[in-house]
Write an enzyme that holds these catalytic residues in place. Sequence first.
Site, PDB file in Angstrom:
ATOM      1  CB  THR A 123      -0.889   0.052   1.257  1.00 37.20           C
ATOM      2  OG1 THR A 123      -0.057  -0.151   2.407  1.00 37.20           O
ATOM      3  CG2 THR A 123      -1.983  -0.988   1.216  1.00 37.20           C
ATOM      4  CD  GLU A 186       6.145  -7.532   6.834  1.00 36.35           C
ATOM      5  OE1 GLU A 186       6.861  -8.567   6.839  1.00 36.35           O
ATOM      6  OE2 GLU A 186       4.916  -7.544   6.730  1.00 36.35           O
ATOM      7  CD  GLU A 195       2.679 -18.500   2.056  1.00 34.02           C
ATOM      8  OE1 GLU A 195       2.369 -17.406   1.550  1.00 34.02           O
ATOM      9  OE2 GLU A 195       1.864 -19.278   2.532  1.00 34.02           O
TER      10      GLU A 195
HETATM   11  N1  SAH Z   1       5.467  -3.022   2.486  1.00 33.54           N
HETATM   12  C1  SAH Z   1       4.037  -3.322   2.670  1.00 33.54           C
HETATM   13  C2  SAH Z   1       3.670  -4.707   2.138  1.00 33.54           C
HETATM   14  C3  SAH Z   1       4.436  -5.869   2.783  1.00 33.54           C
HETATM   15  S1  SAH Z   1       3.875  -7.487   2.209  1.00 33.54           S
HETATM   16  C4  SAH Z   1       3.696  -3.185   4.124  1.00 33.54           C
HETATM   17  O1  SAH Z   1       4.603  -3.204   4.967  1.00 33.54           O
HETATM   18  O2  SAH Z   1       2.506  -3.090   4.455  1.00 33.54           O
HETATM   19  C5  SAH Z   1       5.077  -7.820   0.956  1.00 33.54           C
HETATM   20  C6  SAH Z   1       4.764  -7.223  -0.401  1.00 33.54           C
HETATM   21  O3  SAH Z   1       5.832  -7.585  -1.251  1.00 33.54           O
HETATM   22  C7  SAH Z   1       3.489  -7.759  -1.042  1.00 33.54           C
HETATM   23  O4  SAH Z   1       2.655  -6.673  -1.406  1.00 33.54           O
HETATM   24  C8  SAH Z   1       3.981  -8.545  -2.269  1.00 33.54           C
HETATM   25  O5  SAH Z   1       3.117  -8.438  -3.398  1.00 33.54           O
HETATM   26  C9  SAH Z   1       5.332  -7.881  -2.545  1.00 33.54           C
HETATM   27  N2  SAH Z   1       6.328  -8.743  -3.211  1.00 33.54           N
HETATM   28  C10 SAH Z   1       6.684 -10.004  -2.861  1.00 33.54           C
HETATM   29  N3  SAH Z   1       7.641 -10.470  -3.676  1.00 33.54           N
HETATM   30  C11 SAH Z   1       7.900  -9.483  -4.575  1.00 33.54           C
HETATM   31  C12 SAH Z   1       8.791  -9.347  -5.691  1.00 33.54           C
HETATM   32  N4  SAH Z   1       9.640 -10.326  -6.035  1.00 33.54           N
HETATM   33  N5  SAH Z   1       8.776  -8.185  -6.399  1.00 33.54           N
HETATM   34  C13 SAH Z   1       7.931  -7.177  -6.057  1.00 33.54           C
HETATM   35  N6  SAH Z   1       7.062  -7.236  -5.024  1.00 33.54           N
HETATM   36  C14 SAH Z   1       7.055  -8.370  -4.279  1.00 33.54           C
END
Ligand code: SAH
Length: 256
Positions: A123, A186, A195
């Site tokens: 977000t 994060e 995961e």
């Molecule tokens: N930074 C946000 C979301 C953390 S969840 C917060 O702290 O609220 C991790 C996010 O990383 C998810 O939205 C997922 O879609 C994204 N993500 C995971 N692997 C990714 C990749 N290889 N490239 C780009 N985005 C990625």
Amino acid sequence: MGIKHSSRCLLLRRKMAEAENVEVCGGPSQPVQPVVLPKPVQLVQHVIHTPIQPSCPGRGKMAKLLNPEEMTSRDYYFDSYAHFGIHEEMLKDEVRTLTYRNSMYHNKHVFKDKIVLDVGSGTGILSMFAAKAGAKKVYGIECSSVSDYSEKIIKANHLDNIITIFRGKVEEVELPVDKVDIIITEWMGYCLFYESMLNTVIFARDKWLKPGGLMFPDRAALYVVAIEDRQYKDFKIHCEYDRPPPPLYSPHDPIN
Ligand code: SAH
């Protein structure tokens, strides 16, 4: 950190199923019901920002890049981070979100005039914390279509002059700079690594972080204790099928 990713996914699947009156198996104390799959949906093939159709490794596969408005529950299943519900869970995890905020707001001298990269910006919450902590420029990379919402959120907070979001996989996106001063991210899952996207974070660090640059966070501790769940072991290992299977526990269940 509170809610972790597999429970986020289960929660999301249940929410999606409820919205479509679809039964999801695995809920505690639910009778076994036939699973009714959602009707096949027409493929939506536009709003592709790159010729490559990426998937977010390890955190739910993303079949294609779609407009959030056009996505069905099936699309959300394969691009689980596209749905606001999962981000709502993360944002409302106060320990998680406030720890990130404090780590930046309490270190404004570190962020002042720096170039920051937000790996998996979701977000845009961490990007906005970094911008408010004084960063000169923040780049966010997000492979899920939640990036469309993040751009609106950032604009509504008048931070679009500082933050730029790139939609795509970290492993494939090109940034307009060679190096960044700070990486914020994060990435943690259940039991830290489950995961998780640690490989992605390491990739970003090795590609973009300046020598002597900072990672937020830059360390993690995993505390492990051995336990035995007799009922689960009897069912899973000793195959005692005559007894009912143990319920699936969720962190949201009340403690009896
Ligand atoms: N930074 C946000 C979301 C953390 S969840 C917060 O702290 O609220 C991790 C996010 O990383 C998810 O939205 C997922 O879609 C994204 N993500 C995971 N692997 C990714 C990749 N290889 N490239 C780009 N985005 C990625």
